[in-house]
Design an enzyme around this catalytic site. Structure first.
Site, PDB file in Angstrom:
ATOM      1  N   CYS A 199       0.840  -1.044   0.027  1.00 41.86           N
ATOM      2  CA  CYS A 199      -0.138  -0.043  -0.110  1.00 41.86           C
ATOM      3  C   CYS A 199       0.887   1.135   0.067  1.00 41.86           C
ATOM      4  CB  CYS A 199      -0.904   0.064   1.082  1.00 41.86           C
ATOM      5  SG  CYS A 199      -0.307   0.054   2.776  1.00 41.86           S
TER       6      CYS A 199
ATOM      7  N   HIS B 244      -4.458   9.072   4.034  1.00 43.08           N
ATOM      8  CA  HIS B 244      -4.848   7.589   4.062  1.00 43.08           C
ATOM      9  C   HIS B 244      -6.307   7.384   4.700  1.00 43.08           C
ATOM     10  CE1 HIS B 244      -4.620   3.453   4.940  1.00 43.08           C
ATOM     11  NE2 HIS B 244      -3.409   3.282   4.304  1.00 43.08           N
TER      12      HIS B 244
END
Length: 617
Positions: free
Chosen positions: A26, A539
């Site tokens: 990620c 995020h």
């Protein structure tokens, strides 16, 4: 490789190559799927220089290393001999078939453009040298240099095969081998061929691109099928043979004719358009609207169409000339703004992007000025449209796959001097028309006011501005201290100081102006970098990488310029909660150590006009 030693240590400490089943990433961490976690030396891995932390839970074995994870991951999967799962996830996220086809064509053509431009420019200059008598068209020198042009286009299927093979899950070498067979003297444009008693149509595979794309797609599907059903100990020897023996006849019987029919269909469509309205309308519209297509990421869609025209007709009557006129009209629009602007910084911006557009690179102008000021779009629609209209009415032909100012000599190919003259006039009309339109339209008053206010504020608060950088809210909601975030990488501050927000709105916006430095393929995380060097990571949710893009509609891409408050993503946070994930939006300054401090907002609730963080320089 830059991270080879680092990756070798990681591989050893997670239990070796044989213990790694898969690895994805990620924005900040490597996520391993290990066959046996007991073999991983977690504590030693935590102490490894370059590793921020290691998190082992029911989801995955996660090695947190920071925002440069993409580079590390690329080398890691190569060393492990694995396929990039992120690429596969990206493919799954593209559910729209038409968009998937357009993306494939655009991404396939991008690496092939380099030799095409080289050969196109060379053809243009050779034509110019021949006309002026510097080099005779019958001379060995001319013929040797011209072989570059002829070879690039004759062997175009080989370039296309190499470019699209990996994306279509086929072996690049087998794809190139198949393309080489198709353009060989045994098959290319040979009449009377047959296979298994079935007569084959006479086909010209050289210079084509659609048949080989279809063939490589089939090769990829066949490769996946054989890898699944052929025993592993036979795959190395048997699969390449089966792939070639099956793909060649299928291509000759099916994909070759389909590819030619598609090419003929494209030609027929534009022929009907020409006979009904005249091709001038298409040239005019494309020259006027190309900046919008570039802004939408569809700038290369015209390349396959132009290639098809050149292959079928020997010239492109529409797209390449329109693209050149549009690029130079963009340069003209920026020149008009350069002459109109009074602020020194704006003059520098407009002058720089005007020159780059003149050289055929319009992205800096479009993203740096057009989106902000908006009126240059109208200027190019006027100037580019007028230039395209003249080129269409004069039936300007582009004989080589080339565009931009440097490609103008190619319009004199085949001793067609009038064609070159008409193209030069079209370019001048586009440039001058856009420059005049931009100068008359001027810089919007609100932008001038903003500039004036910014200068006044800078004069009054220069000392303060040099000491701090405020970040606006990314989403409305309830503030959560970073220490309470249910993710160790963030809660410990390992990735930098920041803040968490439990969202009450579905719109995530830019907290500060800057450049989009990263957008993860699953759309759950975005990186920004400001002119001052502040690196911001947004995020959206915790472990939402596993949603594979579901619930996220991220509209920006890497390299985009954004302004404070600009929409970055629309997120279905209710859907994320129903799927069992924490929707908390986390904002951290990943290069916190470069600054004196990062101070989070003190209030409980945050709204769109509030500040969420302040970076002390």
């Amino acid at each position: 490789m830059k991270y080879q030693t680092f990756n070798e240590k990681i591989i050893r400490l997670v239990g070796g190559k044989d213990n790694v089943q898969a690895v994805v990433h990620c924005m900040t961490r490597l996520r391993f799927t290990l066959k046996d976690r007991s073999k991983a030396q977690t504590e030693e891995l935590k102490d490894l220089d370059g590793v921020i932390d290691v998190v082992s839970n029911n989801v995955a074995y996660q090695v947190i290393i920071g925002t440069h994870v993409n580079e590390v991951h690329g080398e890691l999967i190569s060393m492990l001999g694995l396929t990039s799962v992120t690429e596969e996830n990206q493919e799954k996220a593209k559910k729209n078939p038409l968009k998937a086809v357009m993306d494939l064509l655009s991404e396939t053509m991008t690496p092939v453009i380099e030799p095409i431009i080289a050969s196109g420019l060379l053809a243009g200059f050779l034509s110019l040298f021949s006309i002026t008598g510097l080099i005779s068209a019958d001379s060995p020198t001319y013929q040797l240099l011209d072989s570059i042009r002829s070879a690039v286009f004759f062997f175009l299927p080989i370039f296309i095969a190499m470019s699209c093979a990996k994306r279509l899950k086929a072996s690049p070498y087998l794809a190139v081998a198949l393309a080489a067979v198709l353009v060989s003297s045994s098959i290319n444009d040979v009449a009377g061929l047959s296979i298994f008693g079935i007569k084959l149509p006479q086909m010209m595979y050289a210079n084509s691109f659609i048949p080989i794309i279809l063939a490589v797609w089939f090769m990829g599907q066949l490769t996946v099928f054989l890898n699944k059903y052929v025993p592993k100990f036979l795959q190395y020897f048997l699969n390449p043979l089966l792939i070639m023996v099956i793909c060649l006849p299928v291509t000759l019987l099916v994909f070759g004719p389909i590819g030619i029919w598609i090419g003929d269909g494209i030609g027929w469509f534009f022929e009907v358009l020409h006979n009904t309205f005249g091709s001038w309308i298409v040239v005019m519209l494309y020259a006027a609207l190309q900046p919008f297509l570039i802004m939408l990421g569809a700038g290369n869609f015209m390349m396959p169409l132009a290639l098809n025209f050149v292959n079928k007709m020997g010239y492109d009557p529409i797209f390449l000339a329109a693209a050149t006129i549009s690029d130079i009209a963009v340069s003209g629009a920026m020149l008009g703004y350069f002459l109109r602007a009074k602020d020194a910084k704006q003059k520098q911006l407009f002058g720089t992007v005007s020159f780059s557009a003149l050289m055929g690179v319009t992205e800096p102008a479009i993203y740096g000025a057009f989106i902000k000021f908006r009126r240059p779009f109208i200027a190019v629609m006027i100037g580019g449209g007028l230039g395209g209209l003249f080129a269409g009415l004069m039936n300007v032909k582009t004989y080589s796959i080339v565009w931009g100012l440097m490609g103008l000599p190619s319009y004199a190919d085949n001793q067609d001097i009038s064609n070159l003259v008409f193209m030069i006039i079209s370019v001048v009309i586009g440039f001058v028309g856009a420059a005049i339109a931009a100068f008359v339209l001027g810089i919007p008053q609100e932008e001038q006011a903003i500039t004036k206010n910014e200068l006044e504020a800078e004069a009054k608060n220069q000392a303060v501005d040099l000491r701090k950088v405020p970040l606006g809210s990314v989403v409305e909601g309830k503030i959560v201290p970073l220490a309470q975030i249910k993710d160790q990488a963030f809660s410990t501050g390992a990735l930098g100081k920041g803040i968490g927000i439990i969202p009450t709105s579905d719109q995530v916006v830019a907290p500060i102006s800057g450049e989009v430095s990263a957008v993860f393929p699953t759309k759950h995380a975005i990186g920004l970098k400001t002119e001052q060097g502040v690196e911001v990571l947004i995020h959206m949710g915790i472990d939402t990488v596993e949603l594979d893009g579901q619930y996220f509609d991220t509209i920006v891409k890497q390299g985009d310029k954004v302004t404070k408050g600009q929409l970055l993503s629309t997120v279905d946070f209710d859907g994320i909660k129903k799927a069992g994930y924490d929707p908390t939006v986390i904002v951290v300054i990943t290069n916190t150590m470069d600054y004196l401090d990062v101070i989070p907002a003190a209030q409980e609730d945050i709204f769109s006009e509030d500040e969420c963080l302040t970076v002390i320089l």
